[in-house]
Design a protein around this motif. Sequence first.
Motif, PDB file in Angstrom:
ATOM      1  N   ALA A 176       9.396   1.903   7.293  1.00 20.06           N
ATOM      2  CA  ALA A 176       9.306   0.272   7.483  1.00 20.06           C
ATOM      3  C   ALA A 176       9.525  -0.397   6.381  1.00 20.06           C
ATOM      4  O   ALA A 176       9.641  -1.476   5.959  1.00 20.06           O
ATOM      5  CB  ALA A 176       8.055  -0.410   7.534  1.00 20.06           C
ATOM      6  N   SER A 177       9.611  -0.189   5.206  1.00 20.44           N
ATOM      7  CA  SER A 177      10.099  -0.765   3.702  1.00 20.44           C
ATOM      8  C   SER A 177      11.544  -0.602   4.123  1.00 20.44           C
ATOM      9  O   SER A 177      11.715  -2.047   3.577  1.00 20.44           O
ATOM     10  CB  SER A 177       9.877  -0.118   2.647  1.00 20.44           C
ATOM     11  OG  SER A 177       8.654   0.195   3.011  1.00 20.44           O
ATOM     12  N   MET A 178      12.379  -0.360   3.280  1.00 19.44           N
ATOM     13  CA  MET A 178      13.870  -0.102   3.828  1.00 19.44           C
ATOM     14  C   MET A 178      14.897  -0.768   4.421  1.00 19.44           C
ATOM     15  O   MET A 178      15.615  -1.714   4.653  1.00 19.44           O
ATOM     16  CB  MET A 178      14.620   0.967   3.213  1.00 19.44           C
ATOM     17  CG  MET A 178      14.255   1.494   1.947  1.00 19.44           C
ATOM     18  SD  MET A 178      14.282   0.761   0.963  1.00 19.44           S
ATOM     19  CE  MET A 178      15.747  -0.653   0.406  1.00 19.44           C
ATOM     20  N   GLY A 179      14.445  -0.465   6.358  1.00 19.52           N
ATOM     21  CA  GLY A 179      15.028  -0.496   7.191  1.00 19.52           C
ATOM     22  C   GLY A 179      15.112  -2.669   6.892  1.00 19.52           C
ATOM     23  O   GLY A 179      16.224  -2.815   7.775  1.00 19.52           O
TER      24      GLY A 179
ATOM     25  N   GLU B  85       0.617  -1.111   0.110  1.00 16.57           N
ATOM     26  CA  GLU B  85      -0.225  -0.090  -0.410  1.00 16.57           C
ATOM     27  C   GLU B  85       0.827   1.093   0.200  1.00 16.57           C
ATOM     28  O   GLU B  85       2.232   1.618   0.803  1.00 16.57           O
ATOM     29  CB  GLU B  85      -0.713   0.022   1.194  1.00 16.57           C
ATOM     30  CG  GLU B  85      -1.578   1.141   1.882  1.00 16.57           C
ATOM     31  CD  GLU B  85      -1.330   2.005   2.537  1.00 16.57           C
ATOM     32  OE1 GLU B  85      -1.058   3.726   2.552  1.00 16.57           O
ATOM     33  OE2 GLU B  85       0.661   2.369   3.187  1.00 16.57           O
ATOM     34  N   ILE B  86       0.555   2.247  -1.075  1.00 20.72           N
ATOM     35  CA  ILE B  86       0.413   3.495  -0.495  1.00 20.72           C
ATOM     36  C   ILE B  86      -0.069   4.634  -0.640  1.00 20.72           C
ATOM     37  O   ILE B  86      -0.745   4.764  -1.404  1.00 20.72           O
ATOM     38  CB  ILE B  86       2.461   3.636  -1.584  1.00 20.72           C
ATOM     39  CG1 ILE B  86       2.572   5.189  -1.541  1.00 20.72           C
ATOM     40  CG2 ILE B  86       2.090   4.285  -2.888  1.00 20.72           C
ATOM     41  CD1 ILE B  86       4.060   5.208  -1.882  1.00 20.72           C
ATOM     42  N   GLU B  87       0.511   4.833   0.426  1.00 21.17           N
ATOM     43  CA  GLU B  87      -1.211   6.007   0.622  1.00 21.17           C
ATOM     44  C   GLU B  87      -2.663   5.682   0.107  1.00 21.17           C
ATOM     45  O   GLU B  87      -4.032   6.796   0.301  1.00 21.17           O
ATOM     46  CB  GLU B  87      -0.772   7.371   0.238  1.00 21.17           C
ATOM     47  CG  GLU B  87       0.782   7.701   0.275  1.00 21.17           C
ATOM     48  CD  GLU B  87       1.228   9.685   0.481  1.00 21.17           C
ATOM     49  OE1 GLU B  87       0.404   9.952  -0.962  1.00 21.17           O
ATOM     50  OE2 GLU B  87       2.432  10.103   0.906  1.00 21.17           O
ATOM     51  N   GLY B  88      -3.436   4.290   0.825  1.00 22.64           N
ATOM     52  CA  GLY B  88      -4.217   4.360   0.450  1.00 22.64           C
ATOM     53  C   GLY B  88      -4.497   3.766  -0.993  1.00 22.64           C
ATOM     54  O   GLY B  88      -5.297   3.042  -1.091  1.00 22.64           O
TER      55      GLY B  88
ATOM     56  N   ALA C  91       8.938  -1.666  13.698  1.00 22.18           N
ATOM     57  CA  ALA C  91       8.819   0.117  13.895  1.00 22.18           C
ATOM     58  C   ALA C  91       7.662   0.515  12.271  1.00 22.18           C
ATOM     59  O   ALA C  91       7.756  -0.335  11.526  1.00 22.18           O
ATOM     60  CB  ALA C  91      10.120   0.869  13.107  1.00 22.18           C
ATOM     61  N   LYS C  92       6.886   1.597  12.760  1.00 30.98           N
ATOM     62  CA  LYS C  92       6.143   2.030  11.949  1.00 30.98           C
ATOM     63  C   LYS C  92       6.305   3.242  11.116  1.00 30.98           C
ATOM     64  O   LYS C  92       7.176   4.086  11.724  1.00 30.98           O
ATOM     65  CB  LYS C  92       4.277   1.648  12.137  1.00 30.98           C
ATOM     66  CG  LYS C  92       4.745   0.732  12.766  1.00 30.98           C
ATOM     67  CD  LYS C  92       2.764   0.853  13.070  1.00 30.98           C
ATOM     68  CE  LYS C  92       2.648   0.807  14.887  1.00 30.98           C
ATOM     69  NZ  LYS C  92       0.847   0.429  14.966  1.00 30.98           N
ATOM     70  N   GLY C  93       5.353   4.179  10.330  1.00 30.46           N
ATOM     71  CA  GLY C  93       6.478   4.993   9.491  1.00 30.46           C
ATOM     72  C   GLY C  93       5.279   6.468  10.578  1.00 30.46           C
ATOM     73  O   GLY C  93       5.205   6.401  11.094  1.00 30.46           O
ATOM     74  N   LEU C  94       6.868   8.050  10.794  1.00 30.69           N
ATOM     75  CA  LEU C  94       6.230   8.904  11.412  1.00 30.69           C
ATOM     76  C   LEU C  94       6.451   9.858  10.273  1.00 30.69           C
ATOM     77  O   LEU C  94       5.631  11.152  10.700  1.00 30.69           O
ATOM     78  CB  LEU C  94       7.065   8.705  11.754  1.00 30.69           C
ATOM     79  CG  LEU C  94       7.114   9.827  13.255  1.00 30.69           C
ATOM     80  CD1 LEU C  94       6.124  10.244  14.164  1.00 30.69           C
ATOM     81  CD2 LEU C  94       8.346   9.965  14.255  1.00 30.69           C
ATOM     82  N   GLY C  95       6.536   9.973   8.604  1.00 31.29           N
ATOM     83  CA  GLY C  95       6.194  11.646   8.015  1.00 31.29           C
ATOM     84  C   GLY C  95       5.327  11.874   7.958  1.00 31.29           C
ATOM     85  O   GLY C  95       5.223  13.582   8.107  1.00 31.29           O
TER      86      GLY C  95
ATOM     87  N   TRP D 294      -1.534   4.833   7.679  1.00 31.26           N
ATOM     88  CA  TRP D 294      -0.725   3.631   7.222  1.00 31.26           C
ATOM     89  C   TRP D 294       0.604   4.041   7.407  1.00 31.26           C
ATOM     90  O   TRP D 294       0.759   4.711   8.958  1.00 31.26           O
ATOM     91  CB  TRP D 294      -1.506   3.843   5.607  1.00 31.26           C
ATOM     92  CG  TRP D 294      -2.706   3.176   5.519  1.00 31.26           C
ATOM     93  CD1 TRP D 294      -2.883   1.752   5.186  1.00 31.26           C
ATOM     94  CD2 TRP D 294      -3.536   3.804   4.502  1.00 31.26           C
ATOM     95  NE1 TRP D 294      -4.600   1.733   4.717  1.00 31.26           N
ATOM     96  CE2 TRP D 294      -5.303   2.871   4.755  1.00 31.26           C
ATOM     97  CE3 TRP D 294      -3.976   4.987   3.957  1.00 31.26           C
ATOM     98  CZ2 TRP D 294      -6.307   2.850   3.777  1.00 31.26           C
ATOM     99  CZ3 TRP D 294      -4.766   5.382   3.200  1.00 31.26           C
ATOM    100  CH2 TRP D 294      -5.177   4.590   3.067  1.00 31.26           C
ATOM    101  N   GLY D 295       1.404   3.767   6.595  1.00 25.32           N
ATOM    102  CA  GLY D 295       2.571   3.393   7.918  1.00 25.32           C
ATOM    103  C   GLY D 295       3.263   2.455   7.458  1.00 25.32           C
ATOM    104  O   GLY D 295       4.936   2.568   8.354  1.00 25.32           O
ATOM    105  N   GLY D 296       2.938   1.535   6.862  1.00 27.08           N
ATOM    106  CA  GLY D 296       3.399  -0.154   7.073  1.00 27.08           C
ATOM    107  C   GLY D 296       4.806  -0.657   6.162  1.00 27.08           C
ATOM    108  O   GLY D 296       5.532  -1.297   6.466  1.00 27.08           O
ATOM    109  N   GLY D 297       5.119   0.111   5.194  1.00 24.29           N
ATOM    110  CA  GLY D 297       5.283   0.232   4.155  1.00 24.29           C
ATOM    111  C   GLY D 297       5.656  -1.399   3.573  1.00 24.29           C
ATOM    112  O   GLY D 297       4.227  -1.795   3.784  1.00 24.29           O
TER     113      GLY D 297
END
Lengths: 764, 152
Positions: free
Chosen positions: A537-540, A10-13, A718-722, A463-466
């Motif tokens: 959350a994607s790259m880490g 998902e990205i931004e829904g 970790a989840k997103g924070l931007g 969202w923000g799960g990457g």
Amino acid sequence: MVRVRKTRAEIEGRWREEFVVEEEEKISPWPAEASFRYIGGRVKTVDGVAKVTGSATYTVDVSLKGMLVGKFLRCPYPHARILRIDTSDAERMKGVRGVFTFLNVPKIPWYGGLTNILSDVLRFQGEEVAFVVAEDEGVAEDAVEAITVEYERLPFVVDPVEAMREDAPKVHPDGNIFAGGPSKISRGSIEQGFGEADVVLEETFRTSAVLHNSLETHSAVAHWTSIGLTVWESTQAINNIRQRLSQIFSIPLSMVRVVCEYMGGGFGAKFDPGRHTILAALASRMTGRPVKVYLSRTEENLAAGCRAQSIQRVKAGFKRDGRITAMRLEAIINLGAYAEWVPLVGGPYRMLYQIPNLETVEWGVFTNTTPHTAMRAPGFTEGTFGLESIMDMAAEELGIDPLEIRLRNYAEVEPESGVRYTSKALRDAYLIGAREFGWEQARSVRKENGKVRAAGLASVVWWGGGGPPAYAEVKLNMDGTIQVLTSTQDIGTGTRTVLAQIVAEELSVPIERVRVVIGDTSLELFSPGSGGSGTLASMGPAVRAAAIDARNQLLDIASQFLDAPPEILELRDGRIETKEGEKSIRLEDLLRQLRDFAIVGRGARGPNPDGYAVETFAAQFAEVEVDVETGAVRVLRVTSAHDSGRIINKLTAEGQVIGGVVQGLGFALLEQRAVDPASGSIINPNLFDYLLPTSFEAPEIMPVFVEPLDTRANTLGAKGLGEPPIIGVAAAIANAVSRAIDLRITQLPITPQTILEAVKKAKK
Amino acid sequence: MRIKFKLDGEYVEVDAKHTDTLLKILKDKLVVGSVHFGCGEGTCGACIVLVNGRPRYSCLTLAGYVDGKEVTTVAGLAHDGELSEIQKAFLENDAAQCGYCTPGMILTAKALLDRNPSPTDEEIFDALAGNLCRCTGYVPIINAIKSLSKKR
């Protein structure tokens, strides 16, 4: 054995299906009680020195031998057709190397085919009419002025409500409604729900179009040579730019290289190649020379995107105890002249609370204004203002504390799908945030010297799960240095730093030894765009997997040097040692003995777990002071309590929160792209008349992280924070101001004029 | 015209048109990477340099104006690889995210602290009024400046 799995990302829904190659070895998440050297610390950015010394190179600084400069001629009208265009004078000017118009460029479909890269029909003020390349900027500017155009001015519409009328001027031949009708999503029965309600509230909320105003405007340098196309671009997504260029020019991916080492701010508008990118590439192909384009501030603010204006008609039913029985949203979203998607203004309505009966109707409407783009939590920042305002109206009506009414509608499972969350600590965010903020004391309205102080709060879901695909390599060099390689980009959020932390942690080396090499697609290690709060959350996890792979190889090799089984070897402070420490070798000494061989660990982001929702949450509290004589609103302090899972770097995480809160404050109080309804002209496409927050407006901001242990979302927890830090700010401020003036704020931005008019109306 | 000025301690000489801005000369002729174009109209502060110690929008300053003067960019603040105090403070306080506004911010902050070593909040806001930042929310920048403020 390599296994392939299908997963959803998902990205931004916006969801897509992905195939993920799963590595055989499963990597365990970090446990709760792990003791870390770098993870969770306040680690200074690894690229901070480059920024404070000015050595960081941005796209606009790229200077190549023989480089030409490109400039645009733009449409001065909101809607027009070119009847005649004469470029002959421009072409004859000394130093001009090419003039491009719809007459001589290929018909490359643009905005999903709604127009072409250059067209004879212009649908917003600032739309690109012609492109000139010349030996220097001054010549290019003069040549742009030498082009003469005869326009037929067409009827225009800039207001989305007007645009929905049958007899409105048509922005596109197929009409002004995106996809011909609204997106309608419902659950339960709203008729039944409203029937069960003790109280039914209705209100219309309005949010303004606002502009990204990244300090670096959109820019690109394109260089087409015999080996292919290289593009430097100020972008959030080098791989996306590469794929689009490959498609548009029908050349293999291997012939396209996209580079973005440093970029001067990206809040959603820098995901795709722009017309500037494509025309620079075309011009470079034609001239054989590198071509640079960068937009002026006015061009940026006319043509590089905006947060879509929204109108939200909300009806909400409540039981006397505050439980929501039904809700209906009808949203009108001003997409501007072109769009390929509609921001999800209904997102928070569908995702934040346990609402049994719900209907959201979202109309995307075309108008003759700047095409919208993603902007930091698109749709959600707007939608949360409406939703969290009606929640406060209900709290007031029913005499329930605003915090309490939110807790009474708390969603224990994901309300749309009914699935569990990998983690959800919004309750903690509410309660700890309220305690840190001092909600109990702050919520009473206080009047001093003609000024009124009050507090408000709002909740956030995002969202923000990457997710996959995301690949990385960790390379141990013979000199003992370590490189992290992946073609992600750092848009200023600290990506380099967190990736370095992860590797330094897993390999137990000082972070100074780790160098993160990113921002170049020729690394050939795919990474998603930096957006949707998904980069970490994607790259880490991919980087962590690569570090663990490198460590395992290193221990295998070390066991042969030390004549000890790998199981009893450990990495400690840059040394490889047996558990008891009787045998030991320094990392660099071992690597040196391998001579030119470098250990390369590979890592991939695994799929997100099936049957779980990965979401981020926050509770945001604001205290404001309203001067009822002048209408001035000052935000005194904000407490922003976040569930973004494990925080990898407290320092940069706080930076995201503080920066997001101040952007939210701009959306709440200052920012508004203004259009003159009579002429359709944009009134304030500059930074004199468009008000960005300055240091004076920045309130005291307290970031709070609740950090639930999430072992399901990914191997970092970790989840997103931007994006979460901007989402609830305007709603919290509006709720505070509404309480201060005892009148409901229904429109953003809350200008002094809004306050004074509201106060005047109340006195009548 | 030929103009001669001191750039970060070194004398430089360049040919400039009467209409050339300092920003143009710095970027195109002297290839100074740390001075950034942000708006070209004196609203954002990304292009700020110090001219004889005072912050100036280089996009609005004619190149001829700096003839015989001293121009300082952020690249001129570090000495022998050692960051200046203000650069260190920005680093410690995480006052740079994308970094694009940072050189202008640092130079404005330096000019403020050079003439007023213990600025009040209001004096900091006034000094930074011409510098925009879209990433950090200013608080880390203000904190960096305050960390260097000498107590009266």
